[in-house]
Scaffold this active site. Structure first.
Site, PDB file in Angstrom:
ATOM      1  CB  CYS A  53     -79.209  49.200  35.459  1.00  0.00           C
ATOM      2  SG  CYS A  53     -79.415  47.541  34.787  1.00  0.00           S
ATOM      3  CG  HIS A  65     -81.253  50.140  31.448  1.00  0.00           C
ATOM      4  ND1 HIS A  65     -80.066  50.113  32.145  1.00  0.00           N
ATOM      5  CD2 HIS A  65     -81.778  51.385  31.657  1.00  0.00           C
ATOM      6  CE1 HIS A  65     -79.875  51.279  32.737  1.00  0.00           C
ATOM      7  NE2 HIS A  65     -80.900  52.069  32.467  1.00  0.00           N
ATOM      8  CG  ASP A 117     -81.159  55.605  31.500  1.00  0.00           C
ATOM      9  OD1 ASP A 117     -80.497  54.885  32.266  1.00  0.00           O
ATOM     10  OD2 ASP A 117     -81.218  55.427  30.277  1.00  0.00           O
TER      11      ASP A 117
END
Length: 435
Positions: free
Chosen positions: A56, A162, A180
């Site tokens: 991520c 994240h 995202d």
């Protein structure tokens, strides 16, 4: 262990609002009308899905760097220069990131290596009002983007730590759009800014530290107005191996102490003092970008742009060799080779044969000269002999360097400062392992 397959997750709503839902579209339209979606279009043009569950941080940074139109100056595939997760490896081996994720500090290091300007903020040293002003400012500009690190649990989502960029801001409802990068899991969604702040302000169970946020600014205004280039043409520092910690400590903490010795009575003594005690791990610390580019271009047809770039590389290298400091480094190392075992073991070029025209000793002297120039001016203030102090300060004075070389040195100096902050723990070092 066999794991059952999953096709996405249902986005918990509330608190999140799906970007593609009627309410999400309404928020987007209103935010766009109010000028708070300026950065969205650049980001959405380069929106990507992280290719590994723990990528991520890499996917977010690659997306932002491409949105900022920063040239990686390295080939991705074929003739194309483009930021991809697999190219963001100067601060951590990709195999390690796949397993453990990447720390906040090393994402900052990667951004610097790539040529971006980074300002980092920790929630325990900031406030929600400052964060809101920060998000608002970046939402009104296409030249800066906010990267947020947060705990998913605050949004009732599965997973924990994240990275993702913020794509816009709806002022009336005080909501932010999270793009995202784990698109296989959740779609882009709006969340209350106050809840995102809580998600960033949580204490990480593994380290006891709060999570944080960072903002990446493009050097575009410097590229246009100040003639600076990004990223570095020749030299960069690598924190790819954990050995960078000992080397960074040596250069920033130990060298000034060593220079307090009464035996430092000449420039030769200064050079000898710095290089005689280099950690063995120094071999993993300095990366010669010119060699990466040389392999990219070697035996390949080059465009006019690439030929011009290589010509500039050669010019920068020549400028390093023409400095008075380079002569001192060359004279010292050639006269006392046996006194620098780490240097001799470090600069062994495995890919070069004796007949390929590569002068390993000159390359060694070039790199070490550039590194000395990049050390903070305060490094030399510990020298007791005023005559020697005055002379070394003159040799390393970047104001006297040609602009091409000065830019290269400043790039190295900025990186060294970031590495020192990482070493001192002043840059967040939590690992983000899950999607």
């Amino acid at each position: 262990m066999v794991v059952a397959g999953l096709y996405r997750r249902t986005l918990p709503s509330p608190p999140a609002i799906d970007f593609s839902s009627p309410e999400g579209k309404k928020l987007f339209t209103e935010a766009l009308t109010n000028g708070n979606m300026e950065g969205f279009f650049k980001l959405i043009s380069h929106f990507q899905t992280q290719s590994e569950p723990a990528y991520c941080g890499l996917a977010t940074l690659a997306m932002v760097l491409n949105a900022l139109a920063i040239d990686p100056c390295r080939k991705w595939k074929g003739p194309w220069r483009w930021f991809d997760e697999t190219m963001l490896d100067c601060c951590e081996p990709l195999e390690t990131v796949k397993i453990k994720g990447i720390s906040f500090g090393k994402v900052i290091c990667l951004a610097h290596c790539a040529g971006a300007k980074v300002e980092s903020y920790r929630t325990d040293q900031s406030s929600i009002d400052e964060f809101r002003k920060f998000v608002t400012a970046c939402s009104k500009s296409a030249d800066c983007h906010v990267i947020s690190t947060y705990n998913r649990k605050a949004f009732k989502q599965t997973g924990s730590g994240h990275f993702s960029p913020i794509g816009g801001y709806h002022a009336e409802s005080d909501m932010v759009l999270i793009l995202d990068v784990a698109r296989f899991k959740y779609p882009p969604h709006w969340v209350p800014l106050s809840l995102l702040w809580e998600a960033m302000d949580t204490v990480d169970e593994a380290t006891g530290r709060r999570r944080g946020g960072l903002t990446v600014y493009v050097f575009w205004f410097m590229l246009v107005s100040w003639g600076q280039r990004t990223p570095a043409l020749l030299y960069t520092l690598s924190c790819k191996h954990e050995s960078w910690i000992s080397t960074a400590k040596y250069l920033t903490d130990d060298v000034p102490l060593l220079l307090t010795s009464n035996d430092v009575k000449s420039i030769k003594d200064v050079v000898s003092t710095v290089f005689s005690s280099l950690p063995f791990e120094f071999t993993d610390f300095v990366k010669w970008v010119a060699e990466v580019c040389r392999k990219d271009y070697e035996g390949q047809p080059m465009s006019q742009e690439e030929k011009e770039r290589l010509a500039i590389m050669e010019q920068v290298m020549k400028l390093v060799q023409e400095t008075s400091l380079h002569k001192h480094v060359t004279d010292t190392l050639s006269s006392e080779t046996s006194c620098f075992p780490t240097i001799e073991q470090t600069f062994v070029h495995k890919d070069c044969t004796p007949n390929d025209g590569f002068d390993i000793h000159r390359a060694r002297n070039d790199v070490l000269t550039a590194l000395l120039l990049a050390l903070s001016p305060q490094t030399w203030c510990a020298i007791k002999d005023e005559r020697v102090l005055k002379e070394i300060l003159g040799l390393v004075c970047i104001e006297r360097l040609p602009s091409l070389l000065r830019d290269e040195v400043l790039h190295l100096r900025d990186q060294l400062l970031v590495l020192k902050r990482c070493k001192d723990g002043s840059v967040e070092d939590d690992k983000f392992r899950t999607n």
